[in-house]
Design a protein around this motif. Sequence first.
Motif, PDB file in Angstrom:
ATOM      1  N   HIS A 225       0.834  -1.189   0.000  1.00 27.16           N
ATOM      2  CA  HIS A 225       0.000   0.000   0.000  1.00 27.16           C
ATOM      3  C   HIS A 225       0.887   1.263   0.000  1.00 27.16           C
ATOM      4  O   HIS A 225       0.697   2.172  -0.808  1.00 27.16           O
ATOM      5  CB  HIS A 225      -0.897  -0.038   1.239  1.00 27.16           C
TER       6      HIS A 225
ATOM      7  N   GLU B 281       2.180   3.206  -3.794  1.00 24.36           N
ATOM      8  CA  GLU B 281       1.726   4.585  -3.871  1.00 24.36           C
ATOM      9  C   GLU B 281       2.872   5.509  -4.303  1.00 24.36           C
ATOM     10  O   GLU B 281       2.643   6.513  -4.967  1.00 24.36           O
ATOM     11  CB  GLU B 281       1.203   5.016  -2.499  1.00 24.36           C
TER      12      GLU B 281
ATOM     13  N   LYS C 187      -1.716  -0.207 -11.840  1.00 23.43           N
ATOM     14  CA  LYS C 187      -2.685  -1.308 -11.830  1.00 23.43           C
ATOM     15  C   LYS C 187      -2.661  -2.024 -10.484  1.00 23.43           C
ATOM     16  O   LYS C 187      -3.695  -2.361  -9.917  1.00 23.43           O
ATOM     17  CB  LYS C 187      -2.365  -2.329 -12.930  1.00 23.43           C
TER      18      LYS C 187
ATOM     19  N   LYS D 295      -4.407  -0.598  -7.047  1.00 18.18           N
ATOM     20  CA  LYS D 295      -5.849  -0.778  -6.885  1.00 18.18           C
ATOM     21  C   LYS D 295      -6.148  -2.147  -6.296  1.00 18.18           C
ATOM     22  O   LYS D 295      -7.038  -2.302  -5.459  1.00 18.18           O
ATOM     23  CB  LYS D 295      -6.547  -0.665  -8.237  1.00 18.18           C
ATOM     24  N   GLU D 296      -5.418  -3.140  -6.777  1.00 23.22           N
ATOM     25  CA  GLU D 296      -5.643  -4.501  -6.273  1.00 23.22           C
ATOM     26  C   GLU D 296      -5.205  -4.613  -4.815  1.00 23.22           C
ATOM     27  O   GLU D 296      -5.876  -5.213  -3.992  1.00 23.22           O
ATOM     28  CB  GLU D 296      -4.908  -5.507  -7.173  1.00 23.22           C
TER      29      GLU D 296
ATOM     30  N   ARG E  50      -5.080  -2.264  -2.519  1.00 22.48           N
ATOM     31  CA  ARG E  50      -6.032  -1.592  -1.621  1.00 22.48           C
ATOM     32  C   ARG E  50      -7.184  -2.527  -1.286  1.00 22.48           C
ATOM     33  O   ARG E  50      -7.670  -2.560  -0.157  1.00 22.48           O
ATOM     34  CB  ARG E  50      -6.580  -0.323  -2.287  1.00 22.48           C
ATOM     35  N   TYR E  51      -7.603  -3.260  -2.295  1.00 21.53           N
ATOM     36  CA  TYR E  51      -8.718  -4.195  -2.075  1.00 21.53           C
ATOM     37  C   TYR E  51      -8.276  -5.365  -1.189  1.00 21.53           C
ATOM     38  O   TYR E  51      -9.017  -5.805  -0.318  1.00 21.53           O
ATOM     39  CB  TYR E  51      -9.220  -4.698  -3.437  1.00 21.53           C
TER      40      TYR E  51
ATOM     41  N   TYR F 117      -8.221  -6.891 -14.701  1.00 23.85           N
ATOM     42  CA  TYR F 117      -7.359  -7.180 -13.551  1.00 23.85           C
ATOM     43  C   TYR F 117      -6.095  -7.813 -14.103  1.00 23.85           C
ATOM     44  O   TYR F 117      -6.139  -8.540 -15.094  1.00 23.85           O
ATOM     45  CB  TYR F 117      -8.072  -8.123 -12.579  1.00 23.85           C
TER      46      TYR F 117
ATOM     47  N   ASN G 174     -10.480   0.917 -15.546  1.00 20.94           N
ATOM     48  CA  ASN G 174     -11.333   1.040 -14.366  1.00 20.94           C
ATOM     49  C   ASN G 174     -12.783   0.922 -14.792  1.00 20.94           C
ATOM     50  O   ASN G 174     -13.096   0.975 -15.992  1.00 20.94           O
ATOM     51  CB  ASN G 174     -11.051   2.334 -13.601  1.00 20.94           C
TER      52      ASN G 174
ATOM     53  N   LEU H 217     -13.844  -0.177  -9.541  1.00 19.52           N
ATOM     54  CA  LEU H 217     -12.374  -0.091  -9.480  1.00 19.52           C
ATOM     55  C   LEU H 217     -11.914   1.240 -10.074  1.00 19.52           C
ATOM     56  O   LEU H 217     -12.335   1.592 -11.154  1.00 19.52           O
ATOM     57  CB  LEU H 217     -11.761  -1.246 -10.260  1.00 19.52           C
TER      58      LEU H 217
END
Lengths: 258, 195
Positions: free
Chosen positions: A115, A119, A135, A138-139, A141-142, B93, B129, B195
Amino acid sequence: MINSFSIEQQSPLFRFVLGLADDSVVLSHRLSEWCSNAPYLEEDIALSNVALDYIGRARMLYQYAAEIEGKEHTEDDLAYWRNEREFTNLLIHELPKGDFAFTMMRQFFLDVFYHFYLEKLVDSKDETVAAIAAKAIKETRYHLKRSEPWIRQLSEGTEESRARILRAVDELKDFVGELFEMPPWEAELLAEGISVDRSSLQKPWDDYVQKFLAVSDVDFGDSQLQIRGGRNGIHTEHLGHMLCEMQYLQRCYPTMQW
Amino acid sequence: MTNTTDKHINPDKIIPTMHPVFAQRTSYRAASPHQHLWEILDHVFDPELPGLTIWDLGVLQDIQVTQSQDDFGQLKPRQLKLELITVVITLTYSGCPAVDAMTQDIIQALNNAGFEQVKVKVSLAPAWNTDMISPAGKQQLLALNIAPPNEDDHPDCPVCGSSNTEVISQFGSTSCKSMHRCQHCAEVFDYFKSL
């Protein structure tokens, strides 16, 4: 196929990208070991999906590493035709999956790390590295949204689950420090704005993790470096066994494809 | 006692509206000189989401055409088949295995239409996204009983429209979906994650 491979002779950018790729592929394999073994079906699917995110990350990084190397090696060559001592992943990724508490605690530690790390990496001056980071963040963070409730639930659950969480913290803490070490080639790239200063992430990571765990009265202490070596190919005894399984098909049936 | 929060339908969430990101894609497509090629690719679908085209999903980003040369380095512009078509797609993804199937389907669709030289390029930027999904794509998701992405990541039930839903699992059958249950009609459904 790769016949001879000398990591020391490679460019800093190649070693940097390869290290990140190795981190991803090794963790992905460890997560994939839960497939059909997780506590229940939904969790099984979830862990396999997280593994898939990491394999995707590894593929993008290996493809880029192969391009940098310029020797017509493919992503598969890099993943399946290097030996243990030629893998440069940080050790925390390769530790056996352990019990569910161990897997989730490692995931939580790494999710927090990535994380912060990704960033910064999205601002890399290297366009491909920045795009991959964009890319991946985002994954990640989830993933963090998923690992946090698990740590909370297990820490505050039964006596058994709490004992396992405490043991996992104990087993993992010596491997955390390596995440914040800068190998010389990464330090070299830092000056060019390509890599990220790992050492600057230690404080935010410590603060975040300690604060989160303290709510459940779990003591982390601090991430003093104890065990290192991954980036230089010096591994725990576990990686060799893992690679035996991961590389088996390609080594038995070279160049085989689905 | 009746529970008034039990069935609360918010039509704004159910009827998809056009996002600026999609509007930008639409105008880019409209300005392209290769309309016939875009239309051919309107028949290529996501292998996991029946009826959802790669355009509607936002995976199809660009189509470029370059004249290829014959053996003597001469341009042969009049012969359509000597055109090299480069189709640019982006990954949803990063580990999504559907990208291989989509690549094959794109090549197949253009080959069938008489274009022999086709290359598919996977582009990392801009990162995909869910804002890239078209309104038609969101309607199609609803038709498949998959709740389309929304900003607060709290989906309404695609069957009865109730907002009284809970998460069962943060991942569903594919990376792009999570599993939910409607507490109004008891339906278990997939949600296409924002996303």
